[in-house]
Write a protein that holds these residues in place. Structure first.
Motif: not given
Length: 261
Positions: A121-125, A142-145, A174-177, A200-202
């Motif tokens: 996605t644009t925001a993700g990239v 803040a929920q992905l600390h 579990k959340a990976v960039i 993560l997307q939001r």
């Protein structure tokens, strides 16, 4: 009766009921991604392990047929492959080597990675292309600390030797960039992986909007850690994304339920 329906009925008769259920769930997820705009023409992937009850304990997983848009994916045209990338179900469709290499290493190397999702996605990239990465500055981040991993860009993921480095970068997060590349999430279930990726997307969406206006206001470490503890969407005792995914499936079915074929 359409040819696609005939093909789906024939496959359903041949495969284990648990595999068919996995196919239907994964096909619904592809259609939901299309509905949300999380598509990249015919590229990117969501993969789901075939349950051991259907695979006999062999690690097999389902992947989208290369060349189809997410809106064209259905239960019967998903491709079943093993960790060697061999097509197991006689599918006439090819698979994308880049998807196989990235996803197979995570399924094999990360315990509990039953489902793996990857987007551009644009925001993700955009966030993946920032040296500072994800900013701990909004309700979602803040929920992905403590849940976000990073993997440095090594080019298009078609070389098997990158696999161990991907797995080492992920650890148990579990959340990976994927730096310069995009977002990835994995989970013990498909709905859990979806909940992680959606959050993560939001977080990236809001960060992109915030940074277009000025400097983000940081969330203190202690508050972010508390937010992550208080967030129930990843908790197996609180459905771990199942209720959200079910709601989106209901929304999808009001328009088109052909993913079940």
């Amino acid at each position: 009766m359409s040819a696609a329906h005939n093909d789906g009925a024939a496959l359903r008769e041949r495969v284990h009921p648990d595999e068919w259920a996995a196919r239907v769930q994964l096909a619904a997820c592809y259609r939901i991604f299309a509905m949300l705009g999380w598509t990249e023409l015919i590229y990117n992937h969501i993969t789901l392990r075939v349950p051991d009850s259907a695979s006999g304990g062999e690690m097999q997983f389902l992947i989208n047929p290369f060349g189809l848009h997410y809106s064209e994916v259905c239960a019967s045209n998903l491709v079943k492959i093993n960790l060697a990338g061999e097509i197991l179900d006689g599918s006439p469709h090819p698979i994308n080597p880049a998807g196989y290499v990235l996803h197979s290493c995570i399924h094999a190397g990360v315990p509990g990675a039953h489902c793996v999702m990857h987007t551009h996605t644009t925001a993700g990239v955009a966030v993946a292309s920032l040296a500072t990465g994800l900013s701990q500055s909004n309700f979602y981040s803040a929920q992905l600390h403590g849940m976000v991993a990073y993997h440095d860009f090594e080019g298009i993921t078609i070389r098997a030797d990158e696999g161990p480095r991907v797995v080492a970068s992920i650890g148990r997060r579990k959340a990976v960039i994927l730096r310069n590349h995009g977002l990835l999430a994995w989970g013990e279930t498909l709905p859990l992986a979806f909940a992680v990726l959606w959050t993560l997307q939001r977080a990236c969406d809001v960060q992109l909007a915030t940074q277009s206006m000025g400097a983000p206001l940081p969330v203190p470490e202690a508050i972010a850690a508390q937010c992550t503890r208080d967030s129930f969407q990843f908790d197996p005792a609180m459905s771990a994304g199942q209720d959200v995914f079910d709601a989106l499936v209901r929304l999808l079915e009001r328009g088109d339920d052909s993913y079940k074929q």
